[in-house]
Design an enzyme around this catalytic site. Sequence first.
Site: not given
Length: 318
Positions: A11, A92-93, A117, A202, A251
Amino acid sequence: MSKIAFVFPGQGAQYVGMGLDLYSKDETVRSVFAEAGQILGIDIAALCFEGPQDILDLTVNTQIAVLTLDIAIYRLLRQTVAITPAVLAGHSLGEYAALYAAGALRMADLLPLVHARAQYHQKAVSSCKGAMAAIIGLSSEAVDDLCRNAQSETQTVGLAIYNAPNQVVISGHAAAVDRVMAMVEKMGAMKAMKLPISVPCHCRLLDPAAQWLRADLKKVIFDDFQTPVIPNCDPDVFYTRENASELLARQITSPVKWQETIERMGRLGVDTIVEIGPKRTLSGLIKRIDRKMQLLNVEDVASLKKAVSFLEREGSSG
């Protein structure tokens, strides 16, 4: 011979028109978009190429759009040149694209999981309550202290991403993020800017999302990892079939340790990193972490040709 790693953005890399150049010229890319659209029942091509930007920036749309493009470009690259990366990682993603590239998850399992998610992210925190901001020019220790001072009993903010030396991202309640941004500017930070992300990733505000995803992950069967993948939340280990579910659940609320991820690649002997996906955000970060690392990216026809030319000279480096 170079030792090569592939990395995938997440992202924040999205923009309207991303991938259109490759999509219009290559059947492999079009087939991935078609497959993803069939699996999810969503016109992902229209989302990527037409937007509008504010719709694309919604987490429920961003995650599936960026992931689909990451996978499409990866599949095209692997079909174009015979190269086996020594290690994989995603920001991340982007870590989900790395799992696909490692052979651990197929698209039929991966895309519904990521779509859920994204929905859990959006459901856990109203978009008006949370925010993320990049802070450039102050140490992570200094920003961490400011976050502690900006918190209250009802509002949280903390370090969410360790991107590079003196370059971090904070996440939490929007008002607390604003307070930290005001503080860092007074301390002489080079830049403090909000990110185009609709939820505060996060951080502990996403605890409910982590629990919902953990329940979904219990139903997912991972295949063996054909290539090592470094996890965001614990760069000292590799993903395995046994730890994958727990690492993916962690995560969601754990900081992304991107700087440590790239430093570990260096210790593993990696000297060339190929960024696969929109923009060159990760390449910019990697330059700040390890100036000796050779960097390539693939996001359009021109960059694909350049990367393929280099990789064909190198041969398979596994």
